[in-house]
Every structure is written in structure tokens, then in C-alpha cells.
Write a protein that holds these residues in place. Structure first.
Motif, PDB file in Angstrom:
ATOM      1  N   ARG A  72     -48.767  19.727  -0.503  1.00 15.35           N
ATOM      2  CA  ARG A  72     -49.776  20.113  -1.495  1.00 15.35           C
ATOM      3  C   ARG A  72     -50.306  18.913  -2.278  1.00 15.35           C
ATOM      4  N   LYS A  73     -49.519  17.869  -2.355  1.00 22.75           N
ATOM      5  CA  LYS A  73     -49.971  16.647  -3.021  1.00 22.75           C
ATOM      6  C   LYS A  73     -51.095  15.985  -2.230  1.00 22.75           C
ATOM      7  N   LEU A  74     -51.072  16.183  -0.908  1.00 22.43           N
ATOM      8  CA  LEU A  74     -52.013  15.506  -0.018  1.00 22.43           C
ATOM      9  C   LEU A  74     -53.225  16.359   0.343  1.00 22.43           C
ATOM     10  N   LYS A 101     -52.290  15.025  -9.489  1.00 22.03           N
ATOM     11  CA  LYS A 101     -52.596  14.356  -8.216  1.00 22.03           C
ATOM     12  C   LYS A 101     -52.420  12.845  -8.276  1.00 22.03           C
ATOM     13  N   ASP A 102     -51.892  12.321  -9.404  1.00 20.79           N
ATOM     14  CA  ASP A 102     -51.712  10.866  -9.561  1.00 20.79           C
ATOM     15  C   ASP A 102     -53.012  10.120  -9.277  1.00 20.79           C
ATOM     16  N   ALA A 103     -54.086  10.581  -9.876  1.00 18.46           N
ATOM     17  CA  ALA A 103     -55.402  10.010  -9.612  1.00 18.46           C
ATOM     18  C   ALA A 103     -55.554   8.635 -10.253  1.00 18.46           C
ATOM     19  N   PRO A 104     -56.327   7.756  -9.627  1.00 20.92           N
ATOM     20  CA  PRO A 104     -56.638   6.463 -10.250  1.00 20.92           C
ATOM     21  C   PRO A 104     -57.337   6.670 -11.595  1.00 20.92           C
ATOM     22  N   ILE A 143     -60.322  14.754  -6.556  1.00 21.25           N
ATOM     23  CA  ILE A 143     -59.458  14.005  -7.458  1.00 21.25           C
ATOM     24  C   ILE A 143     -58.161  13.601  -6.745  1.00 21.25           C
ATOM     25  N   GLY A 144     -57.705  12.375  -7.019  1.00 23.41           N
ATOM     26  CA  GLY A 144     -56.458  11.881  -6.421  1.00 23.41           C
ATOM     27  C   GLY A 144     -56.742  11.073  -5.168  1.00 23.41           C
TER      28      GLY A 144
END
Length: 210
Positions: A72-74, A101-104, A143-144
């Protein structure tokens, strides 16, 4: 990109989708079919939104059943008719998704600007029109650092210029990030604006390349 094995989805004991063995190729794939054929069901299954029998594996190593959190993270997903909590602002939702999502940092600024959302993105989503909600949903799907983006009926409720902007997002993400796409639509995808699209057809409760 995606390997589907023995997928079966039923509602009230009626099978609505059954895919025995299918590998979906990398790149941009258009899942087409008339209303009610199972396009949304397939995308929701691939996104992990609805339960199903069988398994889906991303990039030959991440199973939706065995590594569900990593999967799901990907994989990002935008619904055909998005619904968000009315009291949250668009900015707050973007921050929540960016964190999950650990987005920039400041990644969303490009999408907000090119989709022309600056004037309302900080307002509560309860004040958004259907087109505004759709644009927000599409933004969140980018996003992410997703390996795969699933877009269910992305061409509805947005204007022609916004569709062109979306096509440019998809093209850039595919070329520069190597992100795969599954676009579910009963509308014609304009190949001149979105080149190298491969077609998948949903019919007779299954999915296959045309």
C-alpha cells in the motif's frame, strides 16, 4: 508490473470478477469497458480497498496479501467519485497523505500550481465543487514515490484543460519516475496526448489485453 493470480471477487455470492492468471505490463495501461463490467472493482481490489480471493504481486516481490503495508505504500489510488471529511481543508489532507507516503518536501506545490488549485486548496473540502474534489483526489494519487498509480474514471467531472494537465502529469511521471499507471475509463483515452497506452478490456467478468 502486476501479477494477478486466481483473483475472484464476489458480492452476495455472485462472482463479478475472476482473473485466473494475468501479468499487467509496465507503463500506462487503460482498463476499458462499459459501465458495470467490473473496472472499479478491479482497481479497488488492486488498491487494497476491497477484499478478494487470490493474490496480486507488485514488481515480482511485493504481495498485497503477504506484504500488505509495503504494498500500500507503493500503490496510490484515486476513486471515481472521491469523498473526504468535510471539515478538513485540502491543505490538511495533502499534509496527511504526504506524511503517510513519505513524500518529498513541498512536492505538492507543482501539482497545485499546474492544476490551478491555489485559490481554494486551503478551504474546507465541504465547500468544494465536484470538479475541485476530483482535482484534489488526483493530486493525492501522485503524492509520495509510488510504483503504481490507479486512477478510476479520472476524466470525469474535470474540464478539458485539466484533463490535458493530468495527461502531462502521467506522461512525466511515467517517463522520469518509471511509475506504472492503470486508468479505468469508459471514455476514450486520447492517444495523441497520452502516447504508448496499452489497452486492457473488462468483459465476461474477466480482464485481458486487447
Amino acid at each position: 508490473m502486476l501479477k494477478i493470480t486466481n483473483l475472484k471477487k464476489s458480492y452476495n455470492n455472485d462472482i463479478v470478477l475472476q482473473i485466473k492468471d494475468l501479468t499487467i505490463e509496465p507503463g500506462i495501461n487503460w482498463v476499458r469497458g462499459s459501465n458495470g463490467t467490473g473496472k472499479s472493482t478491479f482497481l479497488k481490489s488492486a488498491a487494497g480497498v476491497v477484499a478478494f480471493e487470490g493474490d496480486i504481486e507488485l514488481n515480482t516481490r511485493t504481495s498485497i496479501k503477504k506484504q500488505s503495508v509495503a504494498y500500500r505504500k507503493l500503490v496510490n489510488f484515486a476513486e471515481a467519485e472521491p469523498i473526504f471529511p468535510d471539515f478538513l481543508t485540502g491543505t490538511e489532507l495533502i499534509r496527511l497523505f504526504a506524511t503517510a507516503k513519505d513524500a518529498p518536501k513541498k512536492q505538492e506545490e507543482y501539482f497545485i500550481e499546474t492544476m490551478k488549485m491555489e485559490s481554494y486548496v486551503s478551504d474546507p473540502v465541504g465547500t468544494f465543487s465536484s470538479g475541485m474534489l476530483k482535482k484534489l483526489s488526483l493530486l493525492l494519487a501522485f503524492i509520495g514515490n509510488p510504483s503504481l498509480i490507479l486512477l478510476d474514471e479520472p476524466l470525469i467531472t474535470i474540464d478539458t484543460e485539466s484533463i490535458k494537465t493530468l495527461y502531462s502529469w502521467i506522461t512525466e511521471q511515467s517517463i522520469h519516475q518509471g511509475t506504472g499507471f492503470l486508468l479505468s475509463s469508459h471514455q476514450v483515452v486520447e492517444s495523441q496526448l497520452l502516447p504508448a497506452v496499452k489497452e486492457l478490456l473488462v468483459e465476461h467478468q474477466t480482464l485481458k489485453y486487447v
